[in-house]
Design a protein around this motif. Structure first.
Motif, mmCIF file in Angstrom:
data_model
loop_
_atom_site.group_PDB
_atom_site.id
_atom_site.type_symbol
_atom_site.label_atom_id
_atom_site.label_comp_id
_atom_site.label_asym_id
_atom_site.label_seq_id
_atom_site.Cartn_x
_atom_site.Cartn_y
_atom_site.Cartn_z
ATOM 1 N N GLU A 16 7.466 10.170 6.371
ATOM 2 C CA GLU A 16 8.572 10.170 5.412
ATOM 3 C C GLU A 16 8.448 9.024 4.411
ATOM 4 O OE1 GLU A 16 13.415 10.399 5.215
ATOM 5 O OE2 GLU A 16 12.400 11.004 7.053
ATOM 6 N N GLN A 17 8.040 7.852 4.878
ATOM 7 C CA GLN A 17 7.860 6.731 3.942
ATOM 8 C C GLN A 17 6.723 7.015 2.963
ATOM 9 O OE1 GLN A 17 8.317 2.509 4.909
ATOM 10 N NE2 GLN A 17 8.532 3.158 7.056
ATOM 11 N N ILE A 18 5.633 7.634 3.448
ATOM 12 C CA ILE A 18 4.527 8.012 2.569
ATOM 13 C C ILE A 18 5.025 8.998 1.518
ATOM 14 C CG2 ILE A 18 2.324 9.251 2.434
ATOM 15 C CD1 ILE A 18 1.738 8.137 5.294
ATOM 16 N N VAL A 57 -5.680 9.207 7.259
ATOM 17 C CA VAL A 57 -4.643 8.642 6.398
ATOM 18 C C VAL A 57 -4.408 7.184 6.785
ATOM 19 C CG1 VAL A 57 -2.255 8.871 5.586
ATOM 20 C CG2 VAL A 57 -3.548 10.921 6.230
ATOM 21 N N PHE A 58 -4.422 6.325 5.776
ATOM 22 C CA PHE A 58 -4.160 4.903 5.991
ATOM 23 C C PHE A 58 -2.958 4.479 5.167
ATOM 24 C CE2 PHE A 58 -8.319 5.120 7.725
ATOM 25 C CZ PHE A 58 -8.382 4.081 8.650
ATOM 26 N N VAL A 59 -2.262 3.474 5.679
ATOM 27 C CA VAL A 59 -1.116 2.913 4.971
ATOM 28 C C VAL A 59 -1.278 1.401 4.858
ATOM 29 C CG1 VAL A 59 0.532 4.718 5.594
ATOM 30 C CG2 VAL A 59 0.261 2.733 7.098
ATOM 31 N N ALA A 60 -0.656 0.866 3.828
ATOM 32 C CA ALA A 60 -0.504 -0.577 3.670
ATOM 33 C C ALA A 60 0.947 -0.872 4.010
ATOM 34 C CB ALA A 60 -0.816 -0.989 2.235
ATOM 35 N N VAL A 67 3.932 0.337 1.822
ATOM 36 C CA VAL A 67 3.860 -0.006 0.402
ATOM 37 C C VAL A 67 2.604 0.556 -0.265
ATOM 38 C CG1 VAL A 67 5.311 -2.061 0.624
ATOM 39 C CG2 VAL A 67 2.816 -2.261 0.891
ATOM 40 N N GLY A 68 1.809 1.304 0.496
ATOM 41 C CA GLY A 68 0.619 1.933 -0.061
ATOM 42 C C GLY A 68 0.095 2.973 0.900
ATOM 43 N N SER A 69 -0.639 3.946 0.374
ATOM 44 C CA SER A 69 -1.258 4.949 1.241
ATOM 45 C C SER A 69 -2.431 5.605 0.529
ATOM 46 C CB SER A 69 -0.244 6.013 1.694
ATOM 47 O OG SER A 69 0.119 6.850 0.627
ATOM 48 N N ILE A 96 -4.590 -4.251 -3.085
ATOM 49 C CA ILE A 96 -4.184 -3.367 -1.984
ATOM 50 C C ILE A 96 -4.863 -2.009 -2.098
ATOM 51 C CG2 ILE A 96 -2.221 -2.193 -0.893
ATOM 52 C CD1 ILE A 96 -0.510 -4.650 -1.841
ATOM 53 N N GLY A 97 -4.984 -1.483 -3.309
ATOM 54 C CA GLY A 97 -5.657 -0.196 -3.501
ATOM 55 C C GLY A 97 -7.104 -0.245 -3.038
ATOM 56 N N ALA A 98 -7.819 -1.323 -3.382
ATOM 57 C CA ALA A 98 -9.212 -1.472 -2.951
ATOM 58 C C ALA A 98 -9.290 -1.599 -1.433
ATOM 59 C CB ALA A 98 -9.858 -2.685 -3.623
ATOM 60 N N ARG A 99 -8.345 -2.300 -0.820
ATOM 61 C CA ARG A 99 -8.340 -2.438 0.640
ATOM 62 C C ARG A 99 -8.087 -1.087 1.313
ATOM 63 N NH1 ARG A 99 -4.145 -6.761 2.223
ATOM 64 N NH2 ARG A 99 -4.889 -6.208 4.309
#
Length: 165
Positions: A16-18, A57-60, A67-69, A96-99
């Motif tokens: 849901e957060q994604i 799928v990965f999230v920050a 705050v990122g996916s 964060i995008g590169a990570r």
């Protein structure tokens, strides 16, 4: 803020957060193209849940907040299709995008046997294109998205990972 952003695999609790983050992040893309029917804005929560369950799928996270996916899956030709990379607007420009790219690339190559990484970006999406090229992606063609937006297709070999800086 006082907290550091961590990168981890997404769980079903993150869907849901994604979903909400994706809707927020892709508003700018929709405005850029004058098209509010782009896939990230019309995708359903159930579809996001399926992707979290089936894809890589990965999230920050910043504390408990996603705050990122980013998502990826290996296609029939052995390439990994990576997409829907997004970072909350207030945190963009901090690597964060590169990570996130590094995390999904590493998992797709190491756990799922990807031989190449492939992604697409809208032809006017200069920020995204700049990031992708900075971490080693090269243009290999163009396609028209299902929503009508002209897309640039970029690829790189699976043995070259995104920078983490």
């Amino acid at each position: 803020m006082g907290m550091s952003v961590t990168i981890s695999e997404a769980t079903d609790r993150d869907a849901e957060q994604i979903f909400r983050l994706q809707y927020l992040c892709f508003q700018g893309e929709a405005a850029l193209y004058g098209n509010y029917r782009i896939d990230p804005l019309v995708q359903t929560l159930d579809s996001v849940r399926r992707e979290v369950a089936e894809d890589c799928v990965f999230v920050a996270r910043l504390g408990d907040e996603v705050v990122g996916s980013v998502r990826g899956r290996v296609t029939e030709d052995g390439a990994a299709s990576i997409g829907k990379l997004c970072v909350h607007p207030r945190l963009q420009g901090h690597g964060i995008g590169a990570r996130l790219l590094r995390a999904v690339e590493s998992a797709l190559a190491g756990q799922r046997g990807a031989t190449r990484f492939r992604l697409r970006a809208g032809h006017r999406s200069e920020g995204s294109l700049r990031l992708y090229r900075r971490v080693g992606y090269e243009t290999v063609g163009t396609v028209k998205g299902a929503d009508g937006v002209p897309m640039i297709v970029l690829e790189k070999p699976a043995d070259t990972y995104a920078a983490t800086a």
